[in-house]
Design an enzyme around this catalytic site. Structure first.
Site, PDB file in Angstrom:
ATOM      1  N   LYS A  80       0.863  -1.184   0.000  1.00  0.00           N
ATOM      2  CA  LYS A  80       0.000   0.000   0.000  1.00  0.00           C
ATOM      3  C   LYS A  80       0.896   1.228   0.000  1.00  0.00           C
ATOM      4  CE  LYS A  80      -4.505   0.870   0.520  1.00  0.00           C
ATOM      5  NZ  LYS A  80      -5.634   0.154  -0.025  1.00  0.00           N
ATOM      6  N   GLY A 179     -23.893   3.184   3.471  1.00  0.00           N
ATOM      7  CA  GLY A 179     -22.961   3.686   2.457  1.00  0.00           C
ATOM      8  C   GLY A 179     -23.448   3.319   1.070  1.00  0.00           C
ATOM      9  N   GLY A 181     -22.298   4.423  -2.002  1.00  0.00           N
ATOM     10  CA  GLY A 181     -21.351   4.920  -3.007  1.00  0.00           C
ATOM     11  C   GLY A 181     -21.232   3.941  -4.151  1.00  0.00           C
ATOM     12  N   ASN A 182     -20.037   3.844  -4.695  1.00  0.00           N
ATOM     13  CA  ASN A 182     -19.813   2.974  -5.853  1.00  0.00           C
ATOM     14  C   ASN A 182     -20.267   1.547  -5.601  1.00  0.00           C
ATOM     15  OD1 ASN A 182     -18.616   4.812  -7.665  1.00  0.00           O
ATOM     16  ND2 ASN A 182     -16.795   4.819  -6.375  1.00  0.00           N
ATOM     17  N   VAL A 183     -19.911   1.002  -4.442  1.00  0.00           N
ATOM     18  CA  VAL A 183     -20.254  -0.389  -4.150  1.00  0.00           C
ATOM     19  C   VAL A 183     -21.692  -0.494  -3.631  1.00  0.00           C
ATOM     20  CG1 VAL A 183     -19.681  -2.428  -2.792  1.00  0.00           C
ATOM     21  CG2 VAL A 183     -17.846  -0.946  -3.600  1.00  0.00           C
TER      22      VAL A 183
HETATM   23  P1  NAI Z   1     -17.498   5.521  -2.071  1.00  0.00           P
HETATM   24  O1  NAI Z   1     -16.617   6.592  -1.564  1.00  0.00           O
HETATM   25  O2  NAI Z   1     -17.941   5.517  -3.480  1.00  0.00           O
HETATM   26  O3  NAI Z   1     -18.822   5.438  -1.156  1.00  0.00           O
HETATM   27  C1  NAI Z   1     -18.829   5.544   0.223  1.00  0.00           C
HETATM   28  C2  NAI Z   1     -20.234   5.993   0.626  1.00  0.00           C
HETATM   29  O4  NAI Z   1     -20.300   6.007   2.052  1.00  0.00           O
HETATM   30  C3  NAI Z   1     -20.586   7.408   0.164  1.00  0.00           C
HETATM   31  O5  NAI Z   1     -21.884   7.410  -0.381  1.00  0.00           O
HETATM   32  C4  NAI Z   1     -20.523   8.236   1.435  1.00  0.00           C
HETATM   33  O6  NAI Z   1     -21.437   9.322   1.423  1.00  0.00           O
HETATM   34  C5  NAI Z   1     -20.903   7.208   2.478  1.00  0.00           C
HETATM   35  N1  NAI Z   1     -20.413   7.516   3.823  1.00  0.00           N
HETATM   36  C6  NAI Z   1     -19.232   8.057   4.181  1.00  0.00           C
HETATM   37  N2  NAI Z   1     -19.175   8.186   5.522  1.00  0.00           N
HETATM   38  C7  NAI Z   1     -20.326   7.702   6.010  1.00  0.00           C
HETATM   39  C8  NAI Z   1     -20.859   7.562   7.303  1.00  0.00           C
HETATM   40  N3  NAI Z   1     -20.193   7.977   8.393  1.00  0.00           N
HETATM   41  N4  NAI Z   1     -22.091   7.034   7.440  1.00  0.00           N
HETATM   42  C9  NAI Z   1     -22.804   6.636   6.359  1.00  0.00           C
HETATM   43  N5  NAI Z   1     -22.351   6.746   5.106  1.00  0.00           N
HETATM   44  C10 NAI Z   1     -21.125   7.270   4.927  1.00  0.00           C
HETATM   45  O7  NAI Z   1     -16.718   4.157  -1.708  1.00  0.00           O
HETATM   46  P2  NAI Z   1     -16.914   2.726  -2.374  1.00  0.00           P
HETATM   47  O8  NAI Z   1     -15.985   2.580  -3.522  1.00  0.00           O
HETATM   48  O9  NAI Z   1     -18.358   2.452  -2.552  1.00  0.00           O
HETATM   49  O10 NAI Z   1     -16.333   1.779  -1.225  1.00  0.00           O
HETATM   50  C11 NAI Z   1     -17.085   1.541  -0.037  1.00  0.00           C
HETATM   51  C12 NAI Z   1     -16.216   0.814   0.964  1.00  0.00           C
HETATM   52  O11 NAI Z   1     -15.774  -0.428   0.409  1.00  0.00           O
HETATM   53  C13 NAI Z   1     -14.934   1.561   1.356  1.00  0.00           C
HETATM   54  O12 NAI Z   1     -14.642   1.265   2.704  1.00  0.00           O
HETATM   55  C14 NAI Z   1     -13.881   0.938   0.455  1.00  0.00           C
HETATM   56  O13 NAI Z   1     -12.588   1.029   1.037  1.00  0.00           O
HETATM   57  C15 NAI Z   1     -14.351  -0.493   0.402  1.00  0.00           C
HETATM   58  N6  NAI Z   1     -13.921  -1.195  -0.801  1.00  0.00           N
HETATM   59  C16 NAI Z   1     -14.265  -0.725  -2.044  1.00  0.00           C
HETATM   60  C17 NAI Z   1     -13.868  -1.400  -3.180  1.00  0.00           C
HETATM   61  C18 NAI Z   1     -14.279  -0.936  -4.541  1.00  0.00           C
HETATM   62  O14 NAI Z   1     -14.195  -1.718  -5.501  1.00  0.00           O
HETATM   63  N7  NAI Z   1     -14.751   0.307  -4.700  1.00  0.00           N
HETATM   64  C19 NAI Z   1     -13.032  -2.618  -3.102  1.00  0.00           C
HETATM   65  C20 NAI Z   1     -12.780  -3.067  -1.753  1.00  0.00           C
HETATM   66  C21 NAI Z   1     -13.187  -2.349  -0.654  1.00  0.00           C
END
Ligand code: NAI
Length: 360
Positions: A80, A179, A181-183
């Site tokens: 990392k 959450g 977001g993307n996932v």
């Molecule tokens: P993202 O940044 O697209 O979405 C995160 C979402 O969580 C956002 O909608 C944000 O508003 C919300 N959020 C942030 N703080 C919050 C809180 N305190 N309470 C409620 N909602 C909150 O991230 P993504 O890509 O969707 O990833 C989500 C998680 O999965 C992260 O922890 C990331 O490290 C992990 N992850 C993602 C991967 C990927 O392919 N994108 C792969 C492996 C792990």
């Protein structure tokens, strides 16, 4: 001038700290293990309060990548990189080029990737000074990893449902997603078509409302969401969400989510087991994105169908973990760690062919 120095950390293959005053770069790269292949892991830019906290983060995250990769048999090691600073202010071409030179100094033992605070476009700029970058936004690239991560979480939920109810079918089950977001949003879509009942939560209320409309779901808007009655809770936002304050509130039967480092510490896994909640270790569930990024290095080129097959396998890995956890009366985290360590020791899933990088 770019200065790179090595820091000796027991248990880690190589850790470096780099400074480039002119480019405003201060970063750390940790390679926890190269036993199964070159260490692939994201580049995080974050306003860390001190170099110590940045170093702690890179050590913790790189070790977690070793375990994730070993369990997923991705043919990569654990690494990392973290860069100190506010990503909205600090990123210049000079800054990204200087970081690329730091990555280049490791001669391919570490491969950079997009993470919190970096974008696919940043990776293209970093690639101008080093070939050791993954998931570049080119025509033949693997694209957005989150669709594979979301699918892996879904497969994990099916494994949990099989354990809980003797059937992997999620129709009619209540699933709470934190959450969107993307996932999280992609996962909600998959579950919508499966006819699950969804409860959604996001710190961004407008997003939660919008996703609730799209998916015929309920949304919750404060910390009470943790005590919502549900079959499965899916943390897809932040790390540390499972801790001594939150665990007593939970009214779910299983936890299956994408967020990295969901457990505040190993004790949280024991608290969950005591409460009778099945915990699917995050680094098993969320390996879909890694498997997708790594597939770009396959000798025959990226093949989405092959990746799908590998991500589907998350169901079997989790089933094995649940069965061993019952049989040996150990937490699912302990079992997952033991399998990863076994794979590392016995070089299971080790990369055989050298990676052909796109020249810088
Ligand atoms: P993202 O940044 O697209 O979405 C995160 C979402 O969580 C956002 O909608 C944000 O508003 C919300 N959020 C942030 N703080 C919050 C809180 N305190 N309470 C409620 N909602 C909150 O991230 P993504 O890509 O969707 O990833 C989500 C998680 O999965 C992260 O922890 C990331 O490290 C992990 N992850 C993602 C991967 C990927 O392919 N994108 C792969 C492996 C792990």
């Amino acid at each position: 001038m770019l200065e790179i120095k090595e820091i000796q950390i027991p248990g880690y293959k190589k850790v470096i700290e780099a400074h480039d005053e002119e480019a405003h770069l201060h970063c750390f790269i940790a390679i926890h293990s190269n036993d199964l292949g070159p260490a692939l892991g994201g580049t995080r830019i974050y306003p860390y309060k001190s170099p110590e906290s940045a170093l702690n983060d890179v050590l913790r995250l790189s070790k977690a990548m070793t375990y994730k990769a070993a369990l997923a048999k991705s043919g990569t090691g654990g690494g990392k990189s973290v860069i100190m600073g506010d990503p909205s202010k600090i990123k210049t071409k000079n800054f990204l080029h200087s970081f690329g030179k730091v990555v280049d100094s490791l001669n391919g033992d570490y491969i950079a990737a997009e993470d919190v605070g970096t974008t696919a476009e940043d990776m293209l700029i970093i690639h101008e000074t080093t070939p050791y970058v993954s998931a570049l936004p080119t025509e033949t690239s693997s694209g957005d990893p989150s669709r594979f991560t979301a699918w892996g979480v879904y497969r994990g939920m099916q494994a949990a449902a099989q354990k809980l109810y003797g059937s992997p079918v999620l129709k009619g089950k209540t699933i709470l997603i934190q959450g969107l977001g993307n996932v999280g949003a992609k996962l909600a879509s998959i579950l919508f078509w499966e006819e699950a009942n969804l409860i959604l939560e996001d710190i961004d209320l407008a997003k939660a409302k919008k996703e609730a409309v799209i998916h015929g779901a309920k949304y919750l808007q404060n910390s009470h969401f943790l005590s919502a009655e549900c079959d499965i809770f899916s943390p897809c936002a932040l790390g540390g969400i499972l801790n001594p304050e939150t665990i007593p509130l939970l009214k779910c039967k299983a936890i299956v989510g994408a967020a990295n480092n969901q457990l505040l510490d190993d004790n949280a896994a024991l608290l969950l087991a005591k409460k009778g909640i099945i915990y699917a270790p995050d680094f098993v569930v969320n390996s879909g994105g890694l498997l997708n990024a790594v597939a770009e290095f396959d000798s025959g080129g990226y093949d989405a169908k092959k990746v799908r097959g590998k991500v589907n396998h998350i169901y079997d890995t989790l089933t094995e973990i649940f069965e061993k956890s019952d049989k040996l009366q150990k937490s699912t985290l302990e079992i997952a760690n033991t399998i990863a360590e076994y794979n590392l020791e016995n070089k299971i899933g080790k990369r055989e062919e050298a990676i052909k990088f796109i020249p810088k």
